[in-house]
Scaffold this motif. Structure first.
Motif, PDB file in Angstrom:
ATOM      1  N   VAL A 307       0.834  -1.214   0.000  1.00  0.00           N
ATOM      2  CA  VAL A 307       0.000   0.000   0.000  1.00  0.00           C
ATOM      3  C   VAL A 307       0.864   1.258   0.000  1.00  0.00           C
ATOM      4  O   VAL A 307       0.421   2.330  -0.423  1.00  0.00           O
ATOM      5  N   GLN A 308       2.105   1.146   0.448  1.00  0.00           N
ATOM      6  CA  GLN A 308       2.999   2.307   0.439  1.00  0.00           C
ATOM      7  C   GLN A 308       3.144   2.890  -0.959  1.00  0.00           C
ATOM      8  O   GLN A 308       3.330   4.101  -1.123  1.00  0.00           O
ATOM      9  N   ALA A 309       3.046   2.040  -1.984  1.00  0.00           N
ATOM     10  CA  ALA A 309       3.231   2.515  -3.362  1.00  0.00           C
ATOM     11  C   ALA A 309       2.163   3.524  -3.774  1.00  0.00           C
ATOM     12  O   ALA A 309       2.497   4.648  -4.178  1.00  0.00           O
ATOM     13  N   PRO A 310       0.865   3.205  -3.697  1.00  0.00           N
ATOM     14  CA  PRO A 310      -0.123   4.226  -4.060  1.00  0.00           C
ATOM     15  C   PRO A 310      -0.184   5.389  -3.080  1.00  0.00           C
ATOM     16  O   PRO A 310      -0.462   6.519  -3.486  1.00  0.00           O
ATOM     17  N   VAL A 311       0.079   5.135  -1.803  1.00  0.00           N
ATOM     18  CA  VAL A 311       0.032   6.226  -0.825  1.00  0.00           C
ATOM     19  C   VAL A 311       1.038   7.315  -1.173  1.00  0.00           C
ATOM     20  O   VAL A 311       0.691   8.490  -1.320  1.00  0.00           O
ATOM     21  N   LEU A 312       2.305   6.946  -1.301  1.00  0.00           N
ATOM     22  CA  LEU A 312       3.333   7.957  -1.574  1.00  0.00           C
ATOM     23  C   LEU A 312       3.158   8.569  -2.953  1.00  0.00           C
ATOM     24  O   LEU A 312       3.322   9.781  -3.144  1.00  0.00           O
ATOM     25  N   THR A 313       2.810   7.730  -3.925  1.00  0.00           N
ATOM     26  CA  THR A 313       2.699   8.213  -5.296  1.00  0.00           C
ATOM     27  C   THR A 313       1.527   9.176  -5.445  1.00  0.00           C
ATOM     28  O   THR A 313       1.674  10.269  -6.010  1.00  0.00           O
ATOM     29  N   ALA A 314       0.369   8.797  -4.948  1.00  0.00           N
ATOM     30  CA  ALA A 314      -0.814   9.653  -5.093  1.00  0.00           C
ATOM     31  C   ALA A 314      -0.707  10.909  -4.244  1.00  0.00           C
ATOM     32  O   ALA A 314      -1.090  11.997  -4.682  1.00  0.00           O
ATOM     33  N   LEU A 315      -0.189  10.798  -3.039  1.00  0.00           N
ATOM     34  CA  LEU A 315      -0.028  11.989  -2.198  1.00  0.00           C
ATOM     35  C   LEU A 315       0.920  12.985  -2.855  1.00  0.00           C
ATOM     36  O   LEU A 315       0.686  14.192  -2.821  1.00  0.00           O
ATOM     37  N   GLY A 316       2.002  12.470  -3.430  1.00  0.00           N
ATOM     38  CA  GLY A 316       2.954  13.360  -4.073  1.00  0.00           C
ATOM     39  C   GLY A 316       2.409  14.014  -5.323  1.00  0.00           C
ATOM     40  O   GLY A 316       2.752  15.149  -5.640  1.00  0.00           O
ATOM     41  N   TYR A 317       1.546  13.305  -6.026  1.00  0.00           N
ATOM     42  CA  TYR A 317       1.037  13.802  -7.304  1.00  0.00           C
ATOM     43  C   TYR A 317      -0.199  14.695  -7.146  1.00  0.00           C
ATOM     44  O   TYR A 317      -0.335  15.695  -7.850  1.00  0.00           O
TER      45      TYR A 317
END
Length: 354
Positions: A307-317
């Motif tokens: 879940v770390q993948a979509p969390v960091l990616t979406a938050l950053g984007y």
């Protein structure tokens, strides 16, 4: 007072000499990379007298030149300075040496003078990495996690970017922000993102709160954004240095591990080598002294970590401006991350754990 340079034009011989404690005759400053939340420059130095203890060039990190960006990512600046001043010497992960650091009280201005790692080259997030590079990355990661393993003293770091283990209120707040970020991200990317990935992203971001509260008794200092763009590889691919410590957190260690494999390996390679990579990581942990952590538990943590993948990616984007390469990278990382979540059965595992 040395002061903090506002921009590269302020990195003068006098300023640099004062910061380093030597007489600097001249300095040539040129940009490195195209950072969105900060700026990095290579400073090539001419000393007044020959130096044996100091290198001929440095990497100097400064905040973004946009004041609005500075204010938005001030916590990240605090996190990075804190890492180099309070954490780096106590862990075994390979990072550039830090020769000087300073930051203002509000965190919007900072400076780091770091070792110039040239001729090392940055990883290519979009292309993905090789098995050899991945092995270097996961073994290096154990050098961050093992020395900080389950030590509550590390939860007192001031620059932690994600909720601390067991903090239900903070986890709830992060969960709501992640739901919002998922909606913004899917709206911005539109049909560029597959329907299957949109569904996985939404489902993953909806369970962020229980995910953050899973296994609170097992934690370590985390890089948070452990991916190829934040790694420098020597030309022979035998050494690695890890940079960009603006998202340091304390949480389930394997979140870093799965975030790396899920975003930095193409799915076909990831699925074929991830068992070996988890084994390498686990062996490195035990080599650094971690006990009472078996390989089966490590694999389960790895599954949870996706879940770390979509969390960091979406938050950053979601809350940043779009660029052509940025959009391509985000799509790539989200596609890979969502595929990993499905392949690893992560959402089902979270549901069964709550």
């Amino acid at each position: 007072m040395t002061g903090i340079p506002r921009g590269p034009e302020d990195v003068t011989p006098d300023w640099l000499g004062t910061a380093l404690g030597v007489d600097v005759r001249a300095v040539d400053v040129v940009p490195i990379g195209t950072g969105q939340t900060g700026a990095t420059y290579r400073a090539t130095v001419t000393y007044a007298t020959a130096q044996t203890a100091l290198p001929g060039s440095f990497a100097i990190k400064l905040p973004a030149q946009d004041d609005a960006v500075r204010e938005r990512v001030a916590l990240g600046y605090r996190s990075e300075v804190e890492f180099y001043t309070d954490v780096a010497e106590k862990v075994a992960i390979p990072v550039p040496a830090c020769f000087y650091s300073d930051i203002t009280e509000d965190g919007t201005d900072f400076v780091l003078i770091l070792a110039d790692m040239a001729p090392a080259v940055q990883g290519d997030q979009i292309a993905g990495c090789s098995e050899q590079e991945a092995a270097l990355a996961v073994e290096a990661l154990a050098g961050l996690h093992a020395p900080t393993w389950c030590d509550p003293a590390w939860t007192q770091l001031a620059g932690i970017a994600m909720p601390k283990p067991g903090d239900e209120a903070a986890a709830g707040g992060m969960g709501e922000v992640c739901k919002m970020a998922a909606e913004i991200t899917t709206d911005k990317l539109g049909d560029s993102m597959s329907a299957e990935d949109r569904e996985t992203l939404s489902a993953a971001m909806a369970v962020v709160t229980p995910w953050l509260l899973t296994e609170p008794q097992r934690f370590a200092v985390m890089h948070g954004d452990y991916r190829l763009d934040n790694m420098l590889f020597d030309p022979d691919r035998k050494r690695i240095s890890v940079v960009d410590w603006q998202t340091v957190g304390v949480g389930l260690p394997a979140r870093d591990l799965t975030y790396f494999t899920a975003t930095s390996l193409v799915p076909e390679i990831r699925s074929s080598v991830e068992r070996d990579l988890v084994g390498r990581y686990h062996k490195a942990l035990t080599g650094h002294g971690v006990t009472d952590y078996d390989l089966d538990t490590c694999w389960r943590d790895y599954q949870l970590g996706a879940v770390q993948a979509p969390v960091l990616t979406a938050l950053g984007y979601a809350f940043a401006s779009s660029t052509e390469r940025g959009d391509e990278m985000i799509l790539t990382m989200l596609s890979r991350g969502c595929q990993a979540i499905r392949d690893l059965g992560t959402l089902e595992l979270i549901t069964s754990s709550t």
